[in-house]
Design an enzyme around this catalytic site. Structure first.
Site, PDB file in Angstrom:
ATOM      1  N   ILE A 127       0.846  -1.206   0.000  1.00  0.00           N
ATOM      2  CA  ILE A 127       0.000   0.000   0.000  1.00  0.00           C
ATOM      3  C   ILE A 127       0.877   1.249   0.000  1.00  0.00           C
ATOM      4  O   ILE A 127       0.428   2.313  -0.364  1.00  0.00           O
ATOM      5  CB  ILE A 127      -0.977   0.043   1.204  1.00  0.00           C
ATOM      6  CG1 ILE A 127      -0.234   0.123   2.537  1.00  0.00           C
ATOM      7  CG2 ILE A 127      -1.953  -1.102   1.164  1.00  0.00           C
ATOM      8  CD1 ILE A 127      -1.096   0.623   3.677  1.00  0.00           C
ATOM      9  N   ASP A 128       2.142   1.112   0.403  1.00  0.00           N
ATOM     10  CA  ASP A 128       3.020   2.288   0.496  1.00  0.00           C
ATOM     11  C   ASP A 128       3.479   2.802  -0.872  1.00  0.00           C
ATOM     12  O   ASP A 128       3.967   3.917  -0.978  1.00  0.00           O
ATOM     13  CB  ASP A 128       4.263   1.965   1.336  1.00  0.00           C
ATOM     14  CG  ASP A 128       3.943   1.834   2.817  1.00  0.00           C
ATOM     15  OD1 ASP A 128       2.766   2.032   3.184  1.00  0.00           O
ATOM     16  OD2 ASP A 128       4.861   1.548   3.609  1.00  0.00           O
ATOM     17  N   HIS A 273      -4.866   0.202  10.129  1.00  0.00           N
ATOM     18  CA  HIS A 273      -5.060  -0.949   9.240  1.00  0.00           C
ATOM     19  C   HIS A 273      -6.351  -0.905   8.432  1.00  0.00           C
ATOM     20  O   HIS A 273      -6.525  -1.732   7.523  1.00  0.00           O
ATOM     21  CB  HIS A 273      -4.978  -2.251  10.050  1.00  0.00           C
ATOM     22  CG  HIS A 273      -3.578  -2.505  10.552  1.00  0.00           C
ATOM     23  ND1 HIS A 273      -3.143  -2.041  11.759  1.00  0.00           N
ATOM     24  CD2 HIS A 273      -2.526  -3.129   9.973  1.00  0.00           C
ATOM     25  CE1 HIS A 273      -1.870  -2.388  11.923  1.00  0.00           C
ATOM     26  NE2 HIS A 273      -1.474  -3.041  10.857  1.00  0.00           N
TER      27      HIS A 273
HETATM   28  O1  F6P Z   1       4.431  -1.712   4.569  1.00  0.00           O
HETATM   29  C1  F6P Z   1       3.081  -1.509   4.592  1.00  0.00           C
HETATM   30  C2  F6P Z   1       2.641  -1.008   5.955  1.00  0.00           C
HETATM   31  O2  F6P Z   1       1.250  -0.909   5.932  1.00  0.00           O
HETATM   32  C3  F6P Z   1       3.302   0.312   6.381  1.00  0.00           C
HETATM   33  O3  F6P Z   1       2.661   1.447   5.846  1.00  0.00           O
HETATM   34  C4  F6P Z   1       3.179   0.225   7.879  1.00  0.00           C
HETATM   35  O4  F6P Z   1       4.208   0.957   8.504  1.00  0.00           O
HETATM   36  C5  F6P Z   1       3.348  -1.227   8.151  1.00  0.00           C
HETATM   37  O5  F6P Z   1       2.988  -1.922   6.981  1.00  0.00           O
HETATM   38  C6  F6P Z   1       2.519  -1.710   9.322  1.00  0.00           C
HETATM   39  O6  F6P Z   1       2.818  -3.036   9.538  1.00  0.00           O
HETATM   40  P1  F6P Z   1       2.047  -4.020  10.534  1.00  0.00           P
HETATM   41  O7  F6P Z   1       0.781  -4.407   9.892  1.00  0.00           O
HETATM   42  O8  F6P Z   1       2.958  -5.173  10.680  1.00  0.00           O
HETATM   43  O9  F6P Z   1       1.827  -3.260  11.793  1.00  0.00           O
END
Ligand code: F6P
Length: 343
Positions: A127-128, A273
């Site tokens: 998504i980034d 999320h």
């Molecule tokens: O790499 C995608 C991402 O959604 C980032 O934007 C975010 O920092 C990270 O994953 C969050 O990860 P997790 O779901 O492991 O907390």
């Protein structure tokens, strides 16, 4: 008959299931047998698989997440895990592997290609939107649209209550979601990881807006943005197996500082999320489908160590090295353009 493994690694995102479906549908047409490796690289370490036939992928196109499960397992962290990956690759009888993931998952794929498992192809997910060599990663468009809708919703309540609302969006090293959702949602200030936050500028922009009669403002900040003094706000210090810290909290810190300096009531909304869940947009379904089909074409043509990518309107293939060598961050000209609408 060639046996092809498929795995999804790292943070999930909308569009993973369309890719899996495309890999399976195109793979079956080519006469391949497909198997799903569960939970990213963890499934290769643990020999955890599931059959992937046409029924397994029927009806998954509109579904978010991944039917294969995912993890942030890095098999290069422990020698023993790497040994198991190599052993299980053989044990599973795989002729090739499709690795669907972002910089971490594809970084592992590249290292494996160089160290004994050459038959891997990659599909860019996150998504980034921060992978190089592809104009877009699937998942980004959905996250962006979710964030934009949230910003629209925050606008109406901010306006009614004459408040400033800070919307914290995802984006660890790159501010693509923040800048595009901010532009699309008409944010008054957009703050991204690429540019340290100058509180004087932020407050001056808000004050300028309020001095022309506005009584509310929307500030969009990426979770990875930092204050000028170089401090990143973290949820916890613990590192994951790729060395990442858990981000989050910049929105709250920023809101407190804005309220303190301007005197305007300021609230924060952390989207978190929510941006990663749910059904993929049409763009992500189509992009995921095209990338999945391309992955099988790469295997068919023995083009290993490469990643399917979108460049312009075309699906092309690029070396995995190119995709993971440097993160694709927000272009400063683009940020300057966004600034036209600040305040
Ligand atoms: O790499 C995608 C991402 O959604 C980032 O934007 C975010 O920092 C990270 O994953 C969050 O990860 P997790 O779901 O492991 O907390």
């Amino acid at each position: 008959m060639k046996k092809i493994g498929v795995l999804t690694g790292g943070g999930d995102c909308p569009g993973l299931n369309p890719v899996i479906r495309a890999v399976v549908r195109k793979g079956l047409l080519e006469g391949y047998q497909l198997i799903g490796i569960k939970n990213g690289w963890k499934g290769l370490v643990e020999n955890d698989t599931m059959p992937l036939d046409i029924d397994a992928v029927s009806g998954i196109l509109p579904k978010g997440g991944t039917i294969l499960g995912t993890s942030r397992t890095n098999p290069f962290k422990k020698e023993e895990d790497l040994k198991m990956v190599k052993e299980n690759f053989k044990k599973m009888g795989l002729d090739a592997l499709v690795a669907i993931g972002g910089e971490d998952t594809l970084g592992v794929a590249l290292k494996l290609v160089k160290s004994g498992i050459p038959n891997i192809v990659g599909v860019p997910k996150t998504i980034d939107n921060d992978l190089s060599a592809t104009d877009y990663t699937f998942g980004f468009d959905t996250a962006l649209n979710v964030a934009m809708e949230c910003i629209d919703r925050l606008h109406t309540t901010a306006e009614s209550h004459h408040r400033i609302i800070v919307a914290e969006v995802m984006g660890r090293h790159a501010g693509w979601i923040a800048i595009e959702a901010g532009i699309a949602g008409g944010a008054d200030v957009i703050l991204i990881p690429e540019i340290p936050i100058n509180m004087d500028d932020v407050c001056a922009t808000i004050q300028k807006r309020h001095s022309r009669g506005k009584t509310f403002s929307i500030v969009v900040v990426a979770e990875g943005a930092q204050f000028e003094k170089g401090t990143m706000v973290l949820q916890e210090q613990k590192l994951d197996s790729f060395g990442h810290v858990r981000l989050g909290g910049i929105g709250e810190a920023l809101a407190q500082e804005i309220e303190k300096r301007t005197g305007y009531e300021t609230r924060v909304s952390v989207l978190g999320h929510i941006q990663r869940g749910g059904s993929p947009t049409a763009f992500d379904r189509v992009l995921g489908t095209r990338l999945g089909v391309k992955a099988i074409e790469l295997i068919k043509n023995n083009k290993f160590g490469r990643m399917a990518a979108l460049q312009g309107v075309k699906i092309v293939d690029v070396p995995l090295e190119e995709a993971v060598k440097a993160l694709k961050t927000v272009d400063m000209d683009f940020y300057e353009m966004a600034k036209v609408f600040f305040g």
